[in-house]
Structures are given as C-alpha cells and as structure tokens.
Design a protein around this motif. Structure first.
Motif: not given
Ligand code: ADP
Length: 495
Positions: A111-112, A115, A129-132, A137, A139-140
């Motif tokens: 994940v990135s 964030p 929001l961060g990568d889900d 694609d 974000e959560k």
C-alpha cells in the motif's frame, strides 16, 4: 388542450419536472457524498488511535509479528473484538507482510505509505483515505501505527476501518437513519413542489386556454359580433393575460366597426351612383327632348316657340352644368386634393359681400335679406373662397325655402373666443327626423316637391365638408313651419 408537449402547460410542466429532477439528483448525490465523508471523518477520528493502542497494549509484539501462526491468532482475537476491522502488517516500505482477511480477498501486495505518513504526523484532519488492500483501485479510511523494535522501525500496523459498509450508497442509506430522513424529506418536498407547480401552471394556463378558445371562436364566427362580453371577462387592473384579452377585444371591436363602415360605405356609394345617374338623367332627358322637338318641328314652329324651346334647353343644360360642377367640387373637397388656402379676413365683410350678391335674388322672391354684424367681431383664419361657397349654399337655401314676405337674417357674433355665423330664415323648417341626414350628398327632405327641380341635395354636403376642413362643424336648429337656423363657427385669427 391538445397532446403534450404542444401546449404551453405541457411545456411548462416538462421544464419543471426536468429542473426538479436534476436539482434533486444533484442534492441527493451531494448529500450522500457529504454523509459518507462525515461518517468517515467520525469513524476515523474515533478510531484514530486504534492501531497505536493495539501496538502499545502489546496485542501484537514485534516477535509475534514474525511468527505467522501467532500473528494470525492475535488477529483473530482482534477481529473477534471488532469484526469491522481489517488489520495488515506492513514493512517499512509498505509491502504487506501479514493480514487478517481471508485468503484470496487481498488484491494488493503493498500500500502507498504517503497517506500513512500524513496520518501519523497528524498534519491533516480526517478523513484521510489510504489504499484498500482488498481492492486494486479503492481507497478507505484507516488507522495506522509504527512498530519499532527498540529504536528501529520495523513496519506499520495498518487497519482498514470501515470494511465494506460505505461502499454502496444504497447500503449507506439503509444504515443511516439521518440520511434516510434527509432524503425522505427531500423527496416529499420535491413531490409537493411538483404538485404545487402543476396546479399553479394549470390555473395560469387555463385562462390562456380560454382566451385562445374565445379568439378561435371569434375567428370562426361572425366578425360583426363584438368579442368580449360573453367570451372573456376582462379584470381591471389585470395581468398580462387580461391586458392581452382587453387589447384583443379592442382590436376585434375595431375590426367589426371597420367592417360595418366598409359595408356602409359600399351601400352609400351605390346609392350615390344611383342618385347621380338619376339627377343627371332628368335634365339631360329634358335637354334632349327640347332640342329634338326644335329639330323635328323645324318648319312648323313659330319664332317665339322656337326661342322658348331653346331657352328651356339652355336652362336644363345650365342645371346639368351646375350639377356636374357641384359633384366635382364635392369630390375635390373629399379627396383632400385641394389644399386650404388659409388667410386672415373679416368674416363680417365677407358676409356683407355675399348678402349683396344675393340681394337681387331675394328681392325677386320677395324675401327680406338682412345682415347683423356684431361690431368688433374678430378676424378669422380660413380659406376665404371656400367659406364664401359655404355661405352661398346656406343663404341660397334660406332664400329658396322661404315663402314670399319671409325674412332671412345672416348674423356674425363673437362667442367664447369664436366667431359664429348664423343663417336664419322664416321658411318652412326641417323636421327633426331629417337633421342628421340633410348634410349627406343627394339628401333632400322632400324629393317630389318643388325643390326637386331646384337642387340636387349637394349644397349642404359641400358646406359641411368646407366647415369640417376648417376644423369646425355646422349645426342646424329648426321648427317646422317657423324657420331654420344653420350656424357654424370659425377660429379667431392667430396674432
Ligand atoms: P339643395 O342643393 O337641393 O338645396 P341641400 O344639400 O342644400 O340641397 O339641402 C338638402 C335639403 O335640406 C334640401 O333639399 C331641403 O329639403 C333641406 N333644406 C336645406 N336648407 C333648408 C332651409 N333653410 N329650410 C328648409 N329646408 C332646408
């Protein structure tokens, strides 16, 4: 009303529906996305320290994190406490080392971290929001905490907070009472507004519809029937529709009036042509008769008889000439071809001159012709030649219709700034029923009498037109058997 959308009502309703639906769709979308953000903000704020607490409370120790079995057990414990939470263990680069989700659900290997860094230094307010990891694609919102082995950063605990509960708007609406209430209120408001719009447009356009029906009816029916009374009740002061109806009613009345006038004019023209032909025919026939007699009885007539016939022929040709001249004069006066030659003159002097001209004729008929000129009668502006012609006709009539020993008085007086001329006689008078008609061309009170021979009924029509061209009118007062007074006024001369 015809089929939608060809009526104004249909168009208005169509526009209203499109407007309302698009505005409501916009607000529904806005409300849902605002609610989602708001819920996410609350969720992330409440669970801000979730990951930190897990790490600090030793739910997960660094040593455990290396052992997948222990780690999964710890995760299971955590998931049992709060099943909405998905936990991930990340290495310092963001690669996913361990996770609590069922196998196969996780779609990412890393994940990135951007964030996560933002979240940890608290430089931005939630929601962040961060990568889900379960969605390549998506974000959560999340909670994260660094895991240190002594002083060394060995990774992060990454917790996805909202699971899948905010994914679909429908799910959100189902789960949020506030959202349901807001949307319900909005839909209720839109329905009410649409109903009110339909009703008010209906009321407004109904009046237009009945105006249209009235106009159609006027168009189809007899144009002489005035538009208005039964078709449309015009309210005063009204709105644009009333104004339109009032204007149309006026227009319709004008059309009806003009039609009546046109028809009247056609009838009058026919009558005029008939009168002209009749009046021309009589002297022409007489003229022809006398000349033919002279020619036929050439040798048998005495000199005196011949003279007498020729004299009669001459009289009739003079009458014919006079009639043609009067007709020509009336048509020139009617056609505005003859411009007024206005000059300033003394009406008193003109009356004296005209009376002088008629003195002999009056004496012949044993009628006393008098003038009564008020001293100081003002000068007037007018066409002296035409006014003289009008006076000629009035005085000529007065002498003509007055019995011997009668009196004709021509007076000039000044009244209320105007100069009034009156021609009064003690003749036979004109019954009131004829007063409105005697100024019409060829109108004679008694066509069979003596005057039928003497005049064609054009004298008063010419006088009327002359006075009318001077911006004034002629009035008649008469008592049958006692006498008649014709009067007209002229404006005083401009200084
Ligand atoms: P006309 O040229 O035949 O005299 P007018 O137009 O001058 O025609 O007059 C129209 C009719 O009005 C006359 O035929 C006559 O019946 C009536 N009339 C005009 N003036 C007088 C008057 N002073 N007294 C009585 N009747 C008159």
């Amino acid at each position: 009303m015809t089929a939608w959308p060809r009526t104004l009502y249909g168009r208005l309703v169509g526009i209203l529906v499109v407007l309302m639906v698009s505005v409501s769709a916009f607000f529904v979308a806005l409300t849902i996305s605002a609610t989602r953000l708001h819920l996410q903000e609350i969720d992330q704020t409440l669970n801000r320290d979730l990951a930190t607490n897990i790490v600090h409370d030793n739910w997960l120790s660094p040593s455990e994190s290396r052992d997948r079995g222990n780690f999964e057990r710890s995760f299971d414990r955590l998931m049992a406490v709060n099943p909405a939470i998905e936990l991930y263990l990340l290495d310092p680069e963001g690669r996913i080392l361990r996770y609590s989700a069922p196998a196969g659900r996780v779609k990412r290997t890393a994940v990135s971290l951007a964030p996560v860094v933002k979240f940890l230094d608290r430089s931005r307010a939630p929601p962040i929001l961060g990568d889900d990891p379960r969605d390549a694609d998506g974000e959560k919102i999340f909670s994260a905490a660094p895991i240190n082995d002594g002083t060394r950063l060995i990774g992060y605990l990454y917790a996805i907070l909202d699971g899948e509960q905010y994914d679909s708007a429908l799910h959100m609406v189902e789960s949020s009472y506030l959202l349901r209430l807001t949307l319900g209120t909005m839909i209720g408001g839109v329905v009410l507004a649409l109903a009110a719009g339909f009703l008010s447009f209906g009321l407004l356009t109904r009046r237009l519809g009945s105006l249209r029906a009235a106009v159609d009816q006027f168009n189809a029916a007899d144009p002489h029937r005035p538009f208005g009374a039964s078709d449309w009740i015009v309210r005063e002061p009204g709105d644009e529709i009333d104004h339109l109806a009032a204007t149309f009613a006026r227009m319709a009345r004008r059309i009806a009036d003009q039609l009546t006038q046109l028809e009247g004019a056609a009838v009058a023209r026919r009558a005029l042509v008939a009168s002209i032909s009749h009046d021309l025919r009589t002297p022409l026939a007489a003229l022809q008769g006398y000349v033919e007699t002279v020619l036929m009885k050439e040798g048998t007539l005495s000199e005196e008889q011949r003279r007498q016939y020729l004299q009669l022929a001459l009289q009739n040709s003079q009458k014919l000439g006079h009639l043609v001249e009067e007709l020509f004069e009336l048509s020139t006066l009617d056609g505005d071809e003859r411009p007024l030659n206005v000059e300033t003159f003394s009406l008193g002097e003109l009356v004296q001159d005209v009376a002088q001209k008629f003195a002999l004729r009056a004496r012949e008929r044993e009628v006393e012709l008098r003038t009564a000129i008020e001293s100081g009668a003002a000068l007037v502006d007018g066409d002296i030649g035409l006014i003289e012609r009008a006076l000629d006709n009035l005085i000529d009539n007065a002498i003509k219709f007055t019995q011997p020993r009668g009196v004709v008085v021509v007076s000039v007086t000044a009244e209320a700034g105007r100069t009034i001329v009156k021609v009064s006689d003690t003749g036979r008078g004109i019954p009131a029923a004829h007063h409105a008609d005697i100024f019409k061309p060829f109108y004679r009170v008694d066509r069979g009498g003596r005057e039928a021979v003497e005049g064609a009924g054009l004298g008063l029509a010419i006088a009327w037109r002359i006075v009318e061209l001077h911006g004034a009118t002629i009035a008649v007062e008469s008592i049958p058997g006692q006498g008649t007074t014709f009067s007209f006024w002229l404006a005083p001369a401009h200084a």
